[in-house]
Design a protein around this motif. Structure first.
Motif, short mmCIF file in Angstrom:
data_model
loop_
_atom_site.label_atom_id
_atom_site.label_comp_id
_atom_site.label_asym_id
_atom_site.label_seq_id
_atom_site.Cartn_x
_atom_site.Cartn_y
_atom_site.Cartn_z
N ALA A 20 86.67 62.73 -71.86
CA ALA A 20 85.39 62.80 -72.57
C ALA A 20 84.46 63.82 -71.95
O ALA A 20 83.83 64.62 -72.65
CB ALA A 20 84.74 61.42 -72.58
N VAL A 21 84.38 63.82 -70.63
CA VAL A 21 83.46 64.73 -69.94
C VAL A 21 83.90 66.18 -70.11
O VAL A 21 83.09 67.07 -70.39
CB VAL A 21 83.35 64.36 -68.45
CG1 VAL A 21 82.59 65.43 -67.67
CG2 VAL A 21 82.66 63.01 -68.29
N ALA A 24 83.41 67.33 -73.73
CA ALA A 24 82.01 67.46 -74.15
C ALA A 24 81.46 68.85 -73.90
O ALA A 24 80.52 69.28 -74.58
CB ALA A 24 81.15 66.42 -73.44
N MET A 27 77.67 69.62 -74.00
CA MET A 27 76.96 68.50 -74.62
C MET A 27 76.60 67.43 -73.58
O MET A 27 77.26 67.30 -72.56
CB MET A 27 77.80 67.88 -75.74
CG MET A 27 77.96 68.75 -76.96
SD MET A 27 78.74 67.88 -78.34
CE MET A 27 80.39 67.62 -77.69
N ARG A 28 75.57 66.68 -73.88
CA ARG A 28 75.08 65.62 -73.00
C ARG A 28 75.91 64.36 -73.21
O ARG A 28 76.08 63.89 -74.34
CB ARG A 28 73.62 65.36 -73.33
CG ARG A 28 72.86 64.53 -72.33
CD ARG A 28 71.39 64.66 -72.66
NE ARG A 28 70.54 63.78 -71.89
CZ ARG A 28 69.21 63.80 -71.95
NH1 ARG A 28 68.60 64.67 -72.76
NH2 ARG A 28 68.48 62.98 -71.21
N VAL A 29 76.46 63.80 -72.15
CA VAL A 29 77.27 62.59 -72.22
C VAL A 29 76.43 61.39 -71.81
O VAL A 29 75.79 61.40 -70.76
CB VAL A 29 78.51 62.69 -71.30
CG1 VAL A 29 79.29 61.38 -71.32
CG2 VAL A 29 79.39 63.85 -71.75
#
Length: 587
Positions: A20-21, A24, A27-29
């Motif tokens: 996910a990180v 992204a 983008m802000r997680v």
């Protein structure tokens, strides 16, 4: 999810979070941390310490993540237990407030700029501590009671940095700007109710509120869609929402504005109106569409703007367009269909009405029998009761509920009843006796499982909800099976189960996937001995569930179906050659 006593991220969760990180990019997680079971909520000092330590250690591992949501919907018994103390006083707002306090201190000590988000409340709840089902707090009551507990501690530091709240509509067709007279509901159009609760809870304390530098984030907003016929093969189970929207049905013009109690035509329209409204509401800083991509199981959520295969729905353009409008400052608040959102003065003390609401709390609510709603003008009250299995064999537990009108023997036929367990949802329609029956797409896990039932209400009847505990156990049988399933998504498999040792071995290969068993965790055989379910863990840590049918004596194809990490792998299930499964019940 987090488990009691856990202070470090498990390897499997780390793999998913890494993905996910990395995916992204810039983008802000935003990370949300909670347990799979409500009874595992950290209600004591030891639980709070391990939970907050776990969150701190995860954030230390991922410096890219600076926003964390503490738990999920703690005002619902589905996510946090207990909701009330035995004497009827509120338990969850007090315990959750203590959790926020410990996490705020620990996380800000480790990283002063961290953004702690709470209380992540559900948009609905029932303020009846002695109800027999659906025991919960409305978001307004939960926030006010949490504020009372905060004041009582004399704490001089905040609990949270951002207000998190979920604003799903009661029905996918409900207009985003609709204002609900029922105090139990705080949806997107009930922004003033949310502000009033926060004002009454924290005015004059060290905890700042929106209007004093604290933003509001809508963490979940979703509009369920129906599945296009050409995409139906991607999904399993049955649709649970009787009012699911088409993703696009032509939309509607911005003027003239429709009535707030009218039905929206499609998800495209709902997304445009919801994002624009949120952008114009004071202090709202973020809107999270729930979901981006549909889940495959129709018992869960199909509110994404992508189909389950990742292709775009016709509503995707509305999401992209509305997001661009917000980011570029082009939303004209004077042209919103529901009118310009109201303001709220936080510089003055709460009104007497607000003070009374804050002072009563949920613990002073009038007890009721539970599972139903009273009649009010224009609508009849309803009652719902769980009538299904309270104990059964893995894979063969039947869920059912009976729906009727309050204060009479009338049964309500043709209504949709929703069942929810293990985070999955399934719906069924009531028959002439008012009974709805269903089985989960994948079996309930062994052990005791809470099952929630609900009727969402309609034009003539109020909503109703209930709950029950279902105990599932394994029942073993000898199995020898091998073969190849039919179709493009088929595969070859070998399965042996030893009922005496309660062990087994499964090997599967197909569709680019290989699976080998590390251990079986559950097994269940039908009373007639012709079908069985099993579950286990693969050598790579994947979790699988399989279904078998031995139809050799009924001149039908034998069946083998497989799900890995809740995703279907062997699709059709029917075996080439028809035969290949042998199930022998233990004596």
């Amino acid at each position: 999810g987090w488990e009691p006593g856990q202070t470090e991220l498990e390897a499997r969760d780390a793999i998913e979070l890494n993905r996910a990180v990395i995916g992204a990019g810039a983008m802000r997680v935003v990370l949300a941390v909670y347990a799979d079971r409500a009874v595992e909520a950290p209600v004591d000092e030891a639980g709070r310490e391990t939970y907050c330590t776990y969150v701190r250690n995860v954030l230390a591992r991922y410096p890219q993540i600076n926003d964390v949501v503490i738990w999920n919907e703690p005002n619902l018994t589905y996510f946090w237990r207990p909701q009330y103390n035995p004497d009827g006083s509120s338990a969850s707002p007090v315990a959750y407030g203590a959790l926020l306090a410990r996490c705020w201190d620990l996380l800000h000590e480790a990283r002063p700029g961290i953004n702690v988000i709470g209380p992540a409340t559900s948009p609905w709840g029932d303020d009846h501590p002695f109800a027999t089902s659906h025991i919960s707090h409305s978001p307004s009551t939960f926030i006010r009671t949490m504020g009372l507990a905060y004041r009582a501690t004399g704490r001089v530091r905040p609990l949270f940095d951002t207000v998190g709240h979920h604003t799903h509509p009661l029905f996918p067709t409900d207009r985003p700007w609709r204002v609900h007279a029922d105090p139990r509901f705080v949806m997107l159009g009930d922004w003033e109710k949310l502000m009033s609760a926060l004002h009454a809870a924290f005015w004059g304390t060290p905890q700042r509120i929106p209007g004093q530098g604290v933003p509001i984030w809508y963490l979940e907003v979703g509009f369920e869609t129906a599945i296009d016929e050409n995409k139906r093969h991607l999904y399993t189970g049955e649709e649970i929402s009787g009012s699911a929207l088409p993703d696009y049905a032509g939309g509607e013009p911005d003027t003239p504005a429709p009535a707030q109690d009218s039905r929206a035509p499609d998800q495209h329209t709902q997304i445009l109106d919801a994002i624009r409204l949120a952008a114009c509401q004071p202090y709202v800083g973020a809107y999270f569409g729930f979901l981006l991509r549909d889940q495959e199981d129709l018992g869960t959520w199909q509110s994404g703007v992508l189909w389950a295969d990742g292709t775009k729905k016709d509503s995707y353009g509305a999401f992209a367009a509305a997001t661009a409008e917000v980011n570029e400052g082009r939303v004209d608040c004077s042209k919103l269909k529901g009118g310009v959102p109201p303001g709220y003065n936080v510089s003055r003390p709460p009104t007497q009405e607000g003070a009374r609401s804050a002072g009563t709390g949920a613990g002073a609510a009038t007890p009721r029998s539970g599972g139903g709603t009273p009649s009010t003008a224009g609508k009849r009250g309803t009652r719902i009761a769980y009538t299904g299995s309270t104990a059964g064999v893995f894979g063969f537990v039947k869920l059912s509920a009976r729906l009727g009108a309050s204060g009479s023997d009338d049964r309500l036929a043709g209504r949709r009843v929703t069942f929810r367990a293990h985070g999955k949802r399934l719906a069924a329609t009531t028959d002439p006796s008012g009974t709805a029956s269903a089985r989960m797409t994948l079996p309930l896990r062994p052990g005791k499982t809470p099952v929630e039932i609900a009727f969402a209400g309609d034009e003539s009847h109020h909503p109703a909800a209930g709950a029950a505990a279902v105990t599932v156990k394994s029942s073993w049988a000898a199995v020898k099976a091998s073969g190849r399933t039919r179709g493009r998504r088929g595969g070859s498999f070998e399965l042996v189960v030893d009922p005496r040792r309660r062990t087994g071995s499964l090997r599967f290969r197909g569709g680019g996937r290989k699976l080998r068993t590390r251990a079986l965790t559950a097994f269940g055989v039908a009373p007639d001995g012709r079908s069985a379910w099993l579950a286990g863990i693969g050598t790579r840590g994947e979790r699988f569930v399989a279904y078998l049918e031995d139809n050799s004596t009924t001149f039908r194809y034998d069946v083998f179906r497989l799900w890995v990490d809740s995703r279907p792998v062997a699709a059709s299930g029917r075996l080439l050659g028809g035969d290949g499964v042998r199930i022998t019940r233990s004596r």
